[in-house]
Design an enzyme around this catalytic site. Structure first.
Site, PDB file in Angstrom:
ATOM      1  N   ARG A 183      -3.801 -10.198   4.403  1.00 20.16           N
ATOM      2  CA  ARG A 183      -4.219 -10.168   2.989  1.00 20.16           C
ATOM      3  C   ARG A 183      -3.026  -9.661   2.191  1.00 20.16           C
ATOM      4  NH1 ARG A 183      -6.303  -6.632  -0.707  1.00 20.16           N
ATOM      5  NH2 ARG A 183      -7.883  -7.473  -2.124  1.00 20.16           N
ATOM      6  N   LYS A 197       0.810  -1.220   0.000  1.00 16.90           N
ATOM      7  CA  LYS A 197       0.000   0.000   0.000  1.00 16.90           C
ATOM      8  C   LYS A 197       0.843   1.271   0.000  1.00 16.90           C
ATOM      9  CE  LYS A 197      -4.433  -1.866   1.096  1.00 16.90           C
ATOM     10  NZ  LYS A 197      -5.460  -2.210   2.068  1.00 16.90           N
TER      11      LYS A 197
HETATM   12  N1  HH2 Z   1      -7.531  -3.737   0.588  1.00 19.97           N
HETATM   13  C1  HH2 Z   1      -7.866  -3.718  -0.719  1.00 19.97           C
HETATM   14  C2  HH2 Z   1      -8.942  -4.458  -1.192  1.00 19.97           C
HETATM   15  N2  HH2 Z   1      -9.662  -5.250  -0.372  1.00 19.97           N
HETATM   16  N3  HH2 Z   1     -10.054  -6.133   1.791  1.00 19.97           N
HETATM   17  C3  HH2 Z   1      -9.747  -6.186   3.088  1.00 19.97           C
HETATM   18  N4  HH2 Z   1     -10.450  -6.972   3.928  1.00 19.97           N
HETATM   19  N5  HH2 Z   1      -8.712  -5.449   3.617  1.00 19.97           N
HETATM   20  C4  HH2 Z   1      -7.954  -4.612   2.847  1.00 19.97           C
HETATM   21  O1  HH2 Z   1      -7.041  -3.953   3.376  1.00 19.97           O
HETATM   22  C5  HH2 Z   1      -8.252  -4.537   1.445  1.00 19.97           C
HETATM   23  C6  HH2 Z   1      -9.342  -5.315   0.948  1.00 19.97           C
HETATM   24  C7  HH2 Z   1      -7.046  -2.885  -1.668  1.00 19.97           C
HETATM   25  O2  HH2 Z   1      -5.998  -3.619  -2.222  1.00 19.97           O
HETATM   26  P1  HH2 Z   1      -5.972  -4.352  -3.670  1.00 19.97           P
HETATM   27  O3  HH2 Z   1      -7.010  -5.411  -3.757  1.00 19.97           O
HETATM   28  O4  HH2 Z   1      -4.607  -4.815  -3.928  1.00 19.97           O
HETATM   29  O5  HH2 Z   1      -6.277  -3.206  -4.694  1.00 19.97           O
HETATM   30  P2  HH2 Z   1      -7.606  -2.727  -5.415  1.00 19.97           P
HETATM   31  O6  HH2 Z   1      -8.614  -2.378  -4.389  1.00 19.97           O
HETATM   32  O7  HH2 Z   1      -7.151  -1.527  -6.218  1.00 19.97           O
HETATM   33  O8  HH2 Z   1      -8.098  -3.858  -6.271  1.00 19.97           O
END
Ligand code: HH2
Length: 271
Positions: free
Chosen positions: A239, A205
């Site tokens: 995660r 992040k």
């Molecule tokens: N962060 C993201 C998405 N989903 N779910 C939970 N429970 N906790 C988190 O911190 C979290 C999440 C954001 O990360 P990422 O999936 O890599 O990116 P994007 O939302 O751009 O798909």
């Protein structure tokens, strides 16, 4: 929990796994690398991301869930969605966890989880993905996140979700400054008093980029530090994008710290 983003625009790996076959391959690799859970997402939640229709989200995620199961994947499959309609179809296709970054923003979500006997992750976010990074302020970030999660937990249980199936997540990067994120990880233990296991999503992040000067694909070192400290402070699930590295870091941390509760999050929380 290994991340499989079936999106064109995720902040860290947008477009890499939009093709279902590639996404399935990636999920199987994460499973082989040591993930216990695969989190399949069809909508990016990065700051400013565009909203996606339920139809489009379903078109992205259902073939991946079905493909993983057809390929013999035995890991728990989680659907990363804030839409009850998407969660319902994903559970029917074989997912067993709903990862809801809006913590029941869709009024139908708890009912879907209750009827489907799924686990449910409730995450804190301040505002919406569109607005959340516009100067977020808190008097005490940990106290406010704790209060929000306590209320969401109560709502989910009132709507019929089995309390034993609920996980809580402080929502690193969702309406938080660098300092807020650091404080939440350092004081993660304070969320344990809610009686449910904690999920931590710090992987790659922006706060890690700010601290290390690294681009998004080059943040594994900083991510590992956040994850190991997070587990030491009480996180029961991480995660992550880089499962192999996360698993190795935990193996070494566990060897140093002794038997740890992340192996048995449910019993640890109950005691
Ligand atoms: N962060 C993201 C998405 N989903 N779910 C939970 N429970 N906790 C988190 O911190 C979290 C999440 C954001 O990360 P990422 O999936 O890599 O990116 P994007 O939302 O751009 O798909």
């Amino acid at each position: 929990m290994g991340i499989v983003n079936v999106t064109p625009d995720s902040f860290s790996d947008g477009g890499e796994f939009l093709d279902p076959e590639r996404a399935v391959e990636h999920g199987l690799q994460l499973a082989a690398d040591g993930a216990d859970v695969l989190d399949i997402g069809g909508e990016s939640t990065r700051p400013g991301a565009a909203e996606v229709s339920a139809e489009e989200e379903l078109r992205r995620v259902i073939p991946v869930i079905e493909g993983l199961i057809a390929a013999g994947c035995t890991k728990a499959i989680s659907i990363d969605t804030s839409k009850a309609a998407v969660a319902e179809r994903a559970l029917a296709a074989g997912a067993v966890i709903v990862n809801d970054v809006t913590a029941l923003g869709d009024a139908g979500m708890a009912g879907v989880c209750a009827r489907g006997s799924s686990s449910l992750i409730l995450m804190h976010m301040k505002g919406t993905p569109r607005t959340m990074q516009e100067d977020p302020t808190y008097d005490d970030v940990v106290a406010e996140v704790r209060e929000f999660l306590a209320a969401a937990l109560e709502r989910a249980v009132d709507d019929g979700v089995d309390e034993d199936r609920i996980w809580l997540d402080p929502g690193i990067g969702f309406g938080k400054t660098v300092e807020h994120n650091l404080e939440l990880i350092d004081r993660l233990g304070e969320l344990r008093s809610l009686g449910r296991p904690i999920v931590l999503g710090a992987s790659r992040k922006r706060f890690i980029g700010t601290l290390t000067g690294r681009e998004v694909g080059d943040r594994v070192g900083g991510t590992l530090a956040a994850n190991v400290i997070g587990v030491a402070r009480g996180a029961a699930m991480l995660r992550v994008h880089d499962v192999r590295e996360a698993r190795e870091a935990l193996d070494v941390a566990e060897a140093i710290l002794g038997t740890r509760e992340w192996r048995e999050p449910w019993t640890a929380v109950a005691s």
